[in-house]
Design an enzyme around this catalytic site. Structure first.
Site, PDB file in Angstrom:
ATOM      1  N   GLY A 171       0.829  -1.203   0.000  1.00 61.72           N
ATOM      2  CA  GLY A 171       0.000   0.000   0.000  1.00 61.72           C
ATOM      3  C   GLY A 171       0.866   1.256   0.000  1.00 61.72           C
ATOM      4  N   ILE A 173       2.350   3.044   2.340  1.00 59.85           N
ATOM      5  CA  ILE A 173       3.604   3.123   3.117  1.00 59.85           C
ATOM      6  C   ILE A 173       4.679   2.261   2.456  1.00 59.85           C
ATOM      7  CG2 ILE A 173       4.678   2.767   5.373  1.00 59.85           C
ATOM      8  CD1 ILE A 173       1.915   3.239   6.652  1.00 59.85           C
ATOM      9  N   PRO A 200      -0.884 -19.285  -7.637  1.00 54.60           N
ATOM     10  CA  PRO A 200       0.067 -20.372  -7.904  1.00 54.60           C
ATOM     11  C   PRO A 200       1.472 -19.890  -8.291  1.00 54.60           C
ATOM     12  CG  PRO A 200      -1.600 -20.225  -9.639  1.00 54.60           C
ATOM     13  CD  PRO A 200      -1.998 -19.253  -8.580  1.00 54.60           C
ATOM     14  N   ARG A 269       2.166  -4.504  12.100  1.00 52.56           N
ATOM     15  CA  ARG A 269       1.609  -4.985  13.358  1.00 52.56           C
ATOM     16  C   ARG A 269       2.364  -6.246  13.770  1.00 52.56           C
ATOM     17  NH1 ARG A 269      -0.132  -0.712  13.822  1.00 52.56           N
ATOM     18  NH2 ARG A 269      -2.273  -0.018  14.157  1.00 52.56           N
ATOM     19  N   HIS A 318       7.552   0.645  18.686  1.00 53.91           N
ATOM     20  CA  HIS A 318       6.402   1.110  17.903  1.00 53.91           C
ATOM     21  C   HIS A 318       6.400   2.644  17.768  1.00 53.91           C
ATOM     22  CE1 HIS A 318       2.064  -0.143  16.681  1.00 53.91           C
ATOM     23  NE2 HIS A 318       2.502   0.849  15.926  1.00 53.91           N
ATOM     24  N   GLY A 320       6.943   4.140  14.641  1.00 58.29           N
ATOM     25  CA  GLY A 320       6.932   4.404  13.199  1.00 58.29           C
ATOM     26  C   GLY A 320       6.469   5.806  12.838  1.00 58.29           C
TER      27      GLY A 320
HETATM   28  O1  GLV Z   1       0.772   1.858  14.163  1.00 54.74           O
HETATM   29  C1  GLV Z   1       0.366   2.968  14.063  1.00 54.74           C
HETATM   30  C2  GLV Z   1      -0.850   3.307  13.413  1.00 54.74           C
HETATM   31  O2  GLV Z   1      -1.646   2.421  13.063  1.00 54.74           O
HETATM   32  O3  GLV Z   1      -1.089   4.515  13.240  1.00 54.74           O
END
Ligand code: GLV
Length: 353
Positions: A171, A173, A200, A269, A318, A320
């Site tokens: 996607g 990101i 396949p 995640r 976490h 990001g």
């Molecule tokens: O992980 C962070 C978010 O979903 O914004």
């Protein structure tokens, strides 16, 4: 006098975003805010959510059937300050006609940056290097020619080495991450999406793939099944949504299929990766290393988690989207969604559930 309508906000999210609530007339609206700098207790949320019209949450707050039952029929909007919404039971929302707002796009660049940081840290043994230095064990006193060497991202010293980046999920990101990696001379980008995952074999590049490859200067881009991505990639980046359909998508089989010098990076995640299998993969050197911004069962509040003992695992808590600009933009968007939702207007960013 009739009772005021209420909005519940599970964390203080900064002055600028909070000021957007001024659009709501305080004679009509009560704003109930958890003021501590830690997740709101479940008890607090349950005590305050009954009869709320709007609820703003972070990904630490589970929005499930039981919470919605407690909230009652007045609830119109749940606004989450996150792009992911696996903490929200979307079918429970759908059946009650409650809208879900989220905060995509504004965090794309920050997460892509952190993904590249982890790619570099994990390939170049930066986690181990940092630990040695902090422990007073600077390793290069005798300058070992190959001390702490790791695989090089991209086409290598003479620019001719084929290099494949694999994405699990492709996607916004993931594509922003590829854009950042493209100057390393990436010869191939292969990715899975929900249809190619079980296909396949690899698919012919779509027109969009071809265009993207051309604009980024990446040799070729195409979709492929999971096992193909595992087997062919020098670097695997996991950037797919969480939830039951992607639970442990990176399992023992996937990890065993990866190249020994390949690195696995996960900034989506924790639930996508089977941690036990990953620990074994690192211990038994099926793969080179890993860079994780998310871990199953996070937060890891005990230092005895097996991942943390592994020198080739770079683990971040976490973060990001954690640039000040990005978090502020997320907070503003979350409040805008909330206010629009309670006033019955269209949300700026709504999850179609
Ligand atoms: O992980 C962070 C978010 O979903 O914004």
């Amino acid at each position: 006098m009739s009772e005021k309508k209420r909005i519940v906000i599970s964390r203080y999210i900064g002055e600028r975003a909070m000021s957007l609530l001024n659009e709501l007339d305080r004679d009509e609206w009560d704003i109930i805010l958890w003021k501590e700098n830690e997740p709101a207790s479940r008890e607090w949320i349950e005590k305050n959510v009954p009869n709320a019209t709007g609820l703003l949450v972070l990904l630490t707050d589970k929005v499930n059937e039981s919470l919605l039952e407690i909230a009652g029929p007045s609830l119109r909007i749940v606004s989450t300050m996150s792009v992911g919404y696996d903490h929200v039971d979307t079918s429970a929302l759908r059946k009650r006609g409650i809208k879900l707002g989220f905060t995509p796009d504004v965090l794309t660049f920050a997460v892509a940056d952190l993904t590249v940081l982890l790619c570099l840290m994990a390939t170049r043994n930066a986690g181990e290097g940092l630990t040695l230095v902090k422990n007073g064990q600077w390793p290069n006193l005798a300058f070992g020619p190959f001390t702490l060497c790791g695989p090089q991202i991209g086409a290598g010293v003479d620019g001719t080495k084929p290099y494949t980046v694999g994405f699990v999920g492709f996607g916004r990101i993931a594509q922003a991450t590829l854009k950042r990696l493209a100057p390393y001379d990436i010869s191939r980008c292969i990715y899975t999406n929900s249809t190619s995952r079980q296909a396949p074999g690899p698919q012919a590049p779509s027109e969009a793939d071809k265009e993207l490859a051309k604009s980024l200067g990446v040799g070729e881009i195409f979709a492929a099944p999971l096992d193909y991505v595992a087997k062919e990639s020098d670097l695997v980046i996991v950037l797919a949504p969480g939830g039951p359909s992607t639970m442990h998508i990176i399992d023992e089989r996937f990890l065993r299929a990866m190249k020994n010098h390949a690195v696995l990076v996960n900034t989506s995640r924790g639930t996508l990766v089977d941690t036990d299998a990953l620990v074994t993969a690192l211990r038994e050197k099926w793969i080179w290393g890993t860079g994780l911004d998310v871990v199953e069962g996070e937060p890891l509040i005990k230092a005895d988690h097996p991942l943390l003992a592994l020198p080739r695992a770079v683990v971040l808590p976490h973060i990001g989207s954690a640039t000040t600009d990005t978090r502020e933009a997320m907070a503003m968007l979350a409040v805008t969604n909330l206010v629009n939702g309670v006033l019955g207007r269209e949300l700026e960013r709504e999850v179609k559930i």
